[in-house]
Each structure stands twice: as C-alpha cells, then as structure tokens.
Design a protein around this motif. Structure first.
Motif, mmCIF file in Angstrom:
data_model
loop_
_atom_site.group_PDB
_atom_site.id
_atom_site.type_symbol
_atom_site.label_atom_id
_atom_site.label_comp_id
_atom_site.label_asym_id
_atom_site.label_seq_id
_atom_site.Cartn_x
_atom_site.Cartn_y
_atom_site.Cartn_z
ATOM 1 N N ILE A 167 18.721 7.137 7.704
ATOM 2 C CA ILE A 167 18.059 8.355 8.160
ATOM 3 C C ILE A 167 16.564 8.160 8.346
ATOM 4 O O ILE A 167 15.895 9.009 8.931
ATOM 5 N N GLY A 168 16.038 7.059 7.858
ATOM 6 C CA GLY A 168 14.610 6.831 7.991
ATOM 7 C C GLY A 168 14.179 5.572 7.276
ATOM 8 O O GLY A 168 14.990 4.684 7.010
ATOM 9 N N VAL A 169 12.892 5.532 6.938
ATOM 10 C CA VAL A 169 12.301 4.310 6.382
ATOM 11 C C VAL A 169 11.204 4.678 5.391
ATOM 12 O O VAL A 169 10.451 5.640 5.606
ATOM 13 N N LEU A 170 11.117 3.917 4.317
ATOM 14 C CA LEU A 170 9.930 3.927 3.463
ATOM 15 C C LEU A 170 9.111 2.721 3.870
ATOM 16 O O LEU A 170 9.608 1.589 3.822
ATOM 17 N N CYS A 171 7.868 2.932 4.299
ATOM 18 C CA CYS A 171 7.075 1.797 4.772
ATOM 19 C C CYS A 171 5.677 1.790 4.177
ATOM 20 O O CYS A 171 5.135 2.820 3.771
ATOM 21 N N VAL A 172 5.123 0.583 4.118
ATOM 22 C CA VAL A 172 3.737 0.372 3.703
ATOM 23 C C VAL A 172 3.033 -0.367 4.836
ATOM 24 O O VAL A 172 3.600 -1.271 5.450
ATOM 25 N N ILE A 173 1.787 0.032 5.112
ATOM 26 C CA ILE A 173 1.083 -0.427 6.308
ATOM 27 C C ILE A 173 -0.362 -0.771 5.964
ATOM 28 O O ILE A 173 -0.994 -0.104 5.139
ATOM 29 N N ASP A 174 -0.875 -1.809 6.628
ATOM 30 C CA ASP A 174 -2.273 -2.192 6.443
ATOM 31 C C ASP A 174 -2.902 -2.422 7.814
ATOM 32 O O ASP A 174 -2.201 -2.722 8.790
ATOM 33 N N HIS A 175 -4.210 -2.279 7.863
ATOM 34 C CA HIS A 175 -4.910 -2.524 9.125
ATOM 35 C C HIS A 175 -5.174 -3.998 9.353
ATOM 36 O O HIS A 175 -5.449 -4.413 10.482
ATOM 37 N N LYS A 176 -5.070 -4.776 8.303
ATOM 38 C CA LYS A 176 -5.278 -6.213 8.449
ATOM 39 C C LYS A 176 -3.977 -6.947 8.140
ATOM 40 O O LYS A 176 -3.159 -6.472 7.347
ATOM 41 N N PRO A 177 -3.761 -8.117 8.762
ATOM 42 C CA PRO A 177 -2.567 -8.908 8.441
ATOM 43 C C PRO A 177 -2.567 -9.308 6.970
ATOM 44 O O PRO A 177 -3.622 -9.438 6.349
ATOM 45 N N ARG A 178 -1.377 -9.472 6.417
ATOM 46 C CA ARG A 178 -1.262 -9.927 5.035
ATOM 47 C C ARG A 178 0.122 -10.521 4.815
ATOM 48 O O ARG A 178 1.038 -10.264 5.590
ATOM 49 N N THR A 179 0.239 -11.318 3.790
ATOM 50 C CA THR A 179 1.548 -11.886 3.466
ATOM 51 C C THR A 179 2.337 -10.885 2.621
ATOM 52 O O THR A 179 1.757 -10.010 1.958
ATOM 53 N N PHE A 180 3.645 -11.022 2.673
ATOM 54 C CA PHE A 180 4.535 -10.139 1.911
ATOM 55 C C PHE A 180 5.714 -10.989 1.474
ATOM 56 O O PHE A 180 6.549 -11.396 2.283
ATOM 57 N N SER A 181 5.770 -11.284 0.200
ATOM 58 C CA SER A 181 6.760 -12.224 -0.315
ATOM 59 C C SER A 181 8.156 -11.612 -0.348
ATOM 60 O O SER A 181 8.311 -10.383 -0.320
ATOM 61 N N PRO A 182 9.196 -12.443 -0.428
ATOM 62 C CA PRO A 182 10.560 -11.931 -0.601
ATOM 63 C C PRO A 182 10.686 -11.036 -1.833
ATOM 64 O O PRO A 182 11.433 -10.046 -1.816
ATOM 65 N N ALA A 183 9.956 -11.375 -2.899
ATOM 66 C CA ALA A 183 10.004 -10.545 -4.103
ATOM 67 C C ALA A 183 9.417 -9.159 -3.838
ATOM 68 O O ALA A 183 9.956 -8.140 -4.296
ATOM 69 N N GLU A 184 8.319 -9.096 -3.084
ATOM 70 C CA GLU A 184 7.731 -7.806 -2.734
ATOM 71 C C GLU A 184 8.669 -7.014 -1.833
ATOM 72 O O GLU A 184 8.806 -5.792 -1.977
ATOM 73 N N ALA B 56 15.360 2.962 -2.426
ATOM 74 C CA ALA B 56 16.550 3.538 -3.061
ATOM 75 C C ALA B 56 16.160 4.678 -4.005
ATOM 76 O O ALA B 56 16.851 5.701 -4.087
ATOM 77 N N VAL B 57 15.036 4.513 -4.704
ATOM 78 C CA VAL B 57 14.535 5.575 -5.573
ATOM 79 C C VAL B 57 14.147 6.795 -4.744
ATOM 80 O O VAL B 57 14.443 7.939 -5.105
ATOM 81 N N VAL B 58 13.463 6.571 -3.616
ATOM 82 C CA VAL B 58 13.078 7.672 -2.736
ATOM 83 C C VAL B 58 14.313 8.423 -2.257
ATOM 84 O O VAL B 58 14.346 9.662 -2.241
ATOM 85 N N MET B 59 15.354 7.686 -1.890
ATOM 86 C CA MET B 59 16.578 8.327 -1.414
ATOM 87 C C MET B 59 17.210 9.165 -2.519
ATOM 88 O O MET B 59 17.675 10.290 -2.275
ATOM 89 N N SER B 60 17.198 8.663 -3.742
ATOM 90 C CA SER B 60 17.720 9.435 -4.874
ATOM 91 C C SER B 60 16.911 10.709 -5.083
ATOM 92 O O SER B 60 17.459 11.777 -5.380
#
Length: 236
Positions: A128-145, A154-158
């Motif tokens: 039904i939608g998305v929880l997203c995080v956004i930045d104005h500059k490029p950055r890395t995002f690890s598999p753990a993150e 999943a918490v937001v959906m609950s």
C-alpha cells in the motif's frame, strides 16, 4: 499509467489501500512523531510514510518536506519503484546512478542524492505504500541498515493497523509515546552522539567508523524492538 510500475494485482492493491487513506488527511501526532524518529534513527533530513494511490503518491505523513508537498505524481517518485520490491530498495547516488523507471523531474527539483524505501505490506501481502528515508547528498546504505529499515516498516504497518482499531480512542497516542520515550530516550541521545563522532572520521572504512556503524545499528534495533513491544501491549 506506466505499466512497468503497476503491480499485477493493482485493483486488489488499491482496494487494500482504501481503509488507510484516511491517514492522508489526519493530523495524527503519532505518525508525525514516527517519521521524525525514523529520520533521526538513520541520520537523514527527510522521512516519509508514503501511500501509493492510483495516480498519485501521498506524502502527508512526512518529516523534512515542505508542508504543501502532500501529493506528487506517482510516475515521478521512487516510492512507486520501491513498492514493487521485497525488502528495501536503495539508491545510494541518484546523481551518478539515477533510476530510469521514473520521470526524474521530482528527484531533480528536490535535489535528492539518496533514497531508501521499504514496502508497507498488509497481512494479505498487498503493497500500500513505502516507509522511506531520503538525503540531499549521496550516501552508503549497508545491507544491515536496509534490514533495519524493513523491520521498521513492519512496525509502521502494525501501528497503522492499530490506529484503525483505535479510531475512537482519543488518548491512545499519548499512552503509546509516553511508554516509548521513557525507554528510548537514552538510545536517541546515543544515536546523536554516534552520528557526530562518525562525522569526524576521515574514511568510512576506518576501525572507529566501523565501530560507530555497528553501535548505531544496535541502537536502532533496540528502538525498533521497543516500538514493537509497546504496540503489542496496546493490542492486548
């Protein structure tokens, strides 16, 4: 409509979305606080709970965007792409590696450099939608993150489901956040400290930077666990 961005079960998906659309216009401090917390957890300026409608994406539940930007064209936003995927969709450098599935106009107007979004999925499996995080500059995002963001989605959906159950309870959110902040205040302070320390590091691969990332992920996981526990307590 861009068929590459429309799920096969679009009619069923839109039907599943309908009960949650009331949140598009509700000024509910619970979700305002939740997106603010999400942005703080991942140390980004923008957090959004986005609902993907037939032709538009609603950004009303956001932290860090212009309040007037509550609706955008579906075919301009990365949420339309993230919604199609399991797990978390990550675009670490939108300037050098833009997404070619959408019209780039919105990304360019908002000067976006980074996007990560995890699907909000109902118990029946509809996106039904998305929880997203956004930045104005490029950055890395690890598999753990990415996994942490998925857990938080999943918490937001609950919480969305809980809110539907408690529409007639005017003080429910006070009970929820009173219980949460007593338990997470130290984690939020620690996350701010870790972000400041990481900012002083010259390279992302140093031993100290690696340790800061590990500690950050552990604190985020702790916050997510507490959120889930408090929601379960209200559902009981």
């Amino acid at each position: 409509m861009a068929p590459t961005l429309a799920p096969v079960s679009e009619a069923l998906r839109l039907q599943a979305l309908r009960p949650y659309q009331l949140f598009n216009t509700m000024q509910d401090e619970t979700f305002a606080e939740l997106v603010r917390l999400t942005a703080k957890l991942f140390n980004v300026p923008i957090g959004i709970i986005a609902f993907v409608e037939e032709e538009d994406v609603r950004f009303g539940l956001n932290y860090g965007l212009d309040p007037e930007m509550d609706r955008v064209n579906r075919w301009e936003t990365l949420c339309s792409v993230a919604m199609l995927h399991e797990g978390t969709s990550v675009f670490e450098d939108l300037r050098e590696r833009p997404c070619d599935l959408i019209n780039p106009g919105l990304v360019q107007r908002l000067n976006l450099g980074f996007y990560a979004g995890s699907t909000l999925r109902t118990r029946e499996g509809h996106s039904i939608g998305v929880l997203c995080v956004i930045d104005h500059k490029p950055r890395t995002f690890s598999p753990a993150e990415a996994e942490l963001l998925e857990s938080l989605a999943a918490v937001v959906m609950s919480l969305l489901d809980l809110r539907l159950q408690l529409l007639q309870e005017p003080t429910w959110n006070q009970q929820l956040w009173a219980g949460i902040y007593v338990r997470i205040e130290s984690s939020v302070t620690r996350l701010e400290t870790l972000a400041a320390l990481a900012g002083w590091e010259d390279g992302e691969d140093s031993a100290a930077a690696t340790a800061y990332r590990q500690s950050t992920q552990e604190e985020i996981l702790r916050v997510i666990s507490i959120l889930a526990e408090q929601i379960q307590a209200l559902q009981a």
